[in-house]
Scaffold this motif. Sequence first.
Motif, short mmCIF file in Angstrom:
data_model
loop_
_atom_site.label_atom_id
_atom_site.label_comp_id
_atom_site.label_asym_id
_atom_site.label_seq_id
_atom_site.Cartn_x
_atom_site.Cartn_y
_atom_site.Cartn_z
N ASP A 1 0.95 -1.16 -0.03
CA ASP A 1 -0.04 -0.11 0.00
C ASP A 1 0.95 1.24 0.00
O ASP A 1 0.46 2.28 -0.64
CB ASP A 1 -0.90 -0.09 1.23
CG ASP A 1 -1.97 -0.92 0.94
OD1 ASP A 1 -2.48 -1.45 -0.18
OD2 ASP A 1 -2.65 -1.26 2.07
N LEU B 1 2.42 1.90 -3.42
CA LEU B 1 1.39 2.22 -4.37
C LEU B 1 1.10 3.70 -4.20
O LEU B 1 1.03 4.79 -5.18
CB LEU B 1 0.05 1.43 -4.47
CG LEU B 1 0.24 0.06 -4.89
CD1 LEU B 1 -0.97 -0.80 -4.76
CD2 LEU B 1 0.36 0.19 -6.34
N ASN C 1 1.89 6.65 -7.15
CA ASN C 1 0.90 7.45 -7.57
C ASN C 1 1.14 8.91 -7.25
O ASN C 1 0.46 9.82 -7.61
CB ASN C 1 -0.52 6.90 -7.26
CG ASN C 1 -0.89 5.63 -7.79
OD1 ASN C 1 -0.20 5.25 -9.01
ND2 ASN C 1 -1.72 4.83 -7.24
N CYS D 1 -1.99 -4.29 -8.30
CA CYS D 1 -1.11 -3.33 -9.04
C CYS D 1 -1.98 -2.71 -10.00
O CYS D 1 -1.88 -1.50 -10.53
CB CYS D 1 0.24 -3.59 -9.18
SG CYS D 1 1.17 -3.74 -7.56
N GLU E 1 -4.58 -0.57 -9.35
CA GLU E 1 -4.50 0.82 -8.61
C GLU E 1 -3.48 1.80 -9.09
O GLU E 1 -3.52 3.05 -8.85
CB GLU E 1 -3.91 0.47 -6.95
CG GLU E 1 -4.87 -0.49 -6.40
CD GLU E 1 -6.28 0.65 -6.01
OE1 GLU E 1 -6.15 1.75 -5.83
OE2 GLU E 1 -7.53 -0.10 -6.00
N LEU E 2 -2.56 1.39 -9.92
CA LEU E 2 -1.40 2.10 -10.52
C LEU E 2 -2.13 2.99 -11.46
O LEU E 2 -2.77 2.41 -12.51
CB LEU E 2 -0.49 1.35 -11.04
CG LEU E 2 0.70 0.87 -10.01
CD1 LEU E 2 1.55 -0.40 -10.77
CD2 LEU E 2 1.47 1.64 -9.53
#
Length: 463
Positions: A382, A385, A389, A410, A413-414
């Motif tokens: 987490d 990431l 970001n 990933c 979320e990326l």
Amino acid sequence: MPIATVNPATGETLETFRPLGPDGIEERLAAADRAFRAYRTTGFPERAALLRRAADLLEADVPEIARTVTTEMGKPVTAARAEAAKCVKAMRWYADRAEELLADERPDDADVRDAGATAARVHYRPLGPVLAVMPWNFPLWQVVRFAAPALMAGNTGLLKHASNVPRTALYLEELFRRAGYPEGVFQTLLTGSDAVEGVLRDPRVAAATLTGSEAAGRAVAAVAGDEVKKTVLELGGSDPYLVLPSADIARAAATAVTARAQNNGQSCIAAKRFIVHTDVYDDFVERFTAGMAALEVGDPLEESTEVGPLATERGRADLEELVDDAVGRGAEARCGGRRPRDLERGWYYEPTVLTGVTPAMRVHQEETFGPVAAVYRAEDLDEALRIANDSPFGLSSNVWTRDEAEVAHCVRELEAGGVFVNGMTASHPALPFGGVKRSGYGRELAGHGIKEFCNATTVWQAD
């Protein structure tokens, strides 16, 4: 900026060029418009034959044009040859597939009847002359990945190349002429950036594509928006490279060296921010630093050279400022961090690994366009990431893990236009390429790219 070939390995000006004046620009705009009206009526077999001929000529020219590219912007000559070969591959790929990619699309019969028609289809038509504003870092590839699909779709091209690669720009125009393309189908506009707005506002220019800085993208997008013209923008990148505990650390570190140092570190899709899980951080950093420090820096025309000079003196100065800022704020240069002492001429900079990078440092938010890596320690996925970001850019990303659940997380979320798992980011004709956030919009390559500069025409028909 003058239009000139300046050898970045020596700082020597090899040739200067007189930019086109208003009359010269008008002549080329008129030729592009005339050519489009005839060229758009050609069939895919004719266009494919021309593009295959251009590919054959470029393949034969690889040794010569590679030296030209290296002399103009400094990449190792081995990389320049590889770039030219990649262009050949893309040309042939589009020559073989464009007709299929742009085939009429037909909705289901039930949807046709529901629309009140007896027949319906989507037909793809070219837009017209397209202005391409291209950068110096991949002076062949950036152009070909626009030109191959655009010309196969039936558009014509106007290339405004970077002012420090004029020989390459003129070569590309000559290449398409030698291949037999009609006059005006592909032309180079040897001008400064101050001419771009006028060209883009000309009603004969249908659209524009730009690869370059965020500032350049903003300027072109503003003019195109005012003129209500289609644009595709591929801007900066500060790609994250996540290394998680289940990864093959030796392979991840070795690939990281290539991912950061490719093209002398001057690539939008080069990995720039290395975010490493704490459990494997020390092992990765040790291997990565050793690999970066071992890179052969020197004359880019030598076959053994792995890292050549930066393309411009200003580019090196900008990179130095970013490194000095980071070190001044507490980062540690594990290797590099200075100009090579044995290379006094040219715009060289040592491959550099910075650890202890924090959000207070400029390298956290700004793109490092050179062989400088910023390394972060993350306590868990987490946090990795969140760091990944926390960037205005979103071009591509890299994830190293053997855990499929982590891969899925990933990918979800990326914030990036691509996620490359257990490998480094690369572009390929079959895969769409582009970014999100301030990395731009639209896509190049694949079917997505060839349709960007087409009019998707709905054809509805009743008895």
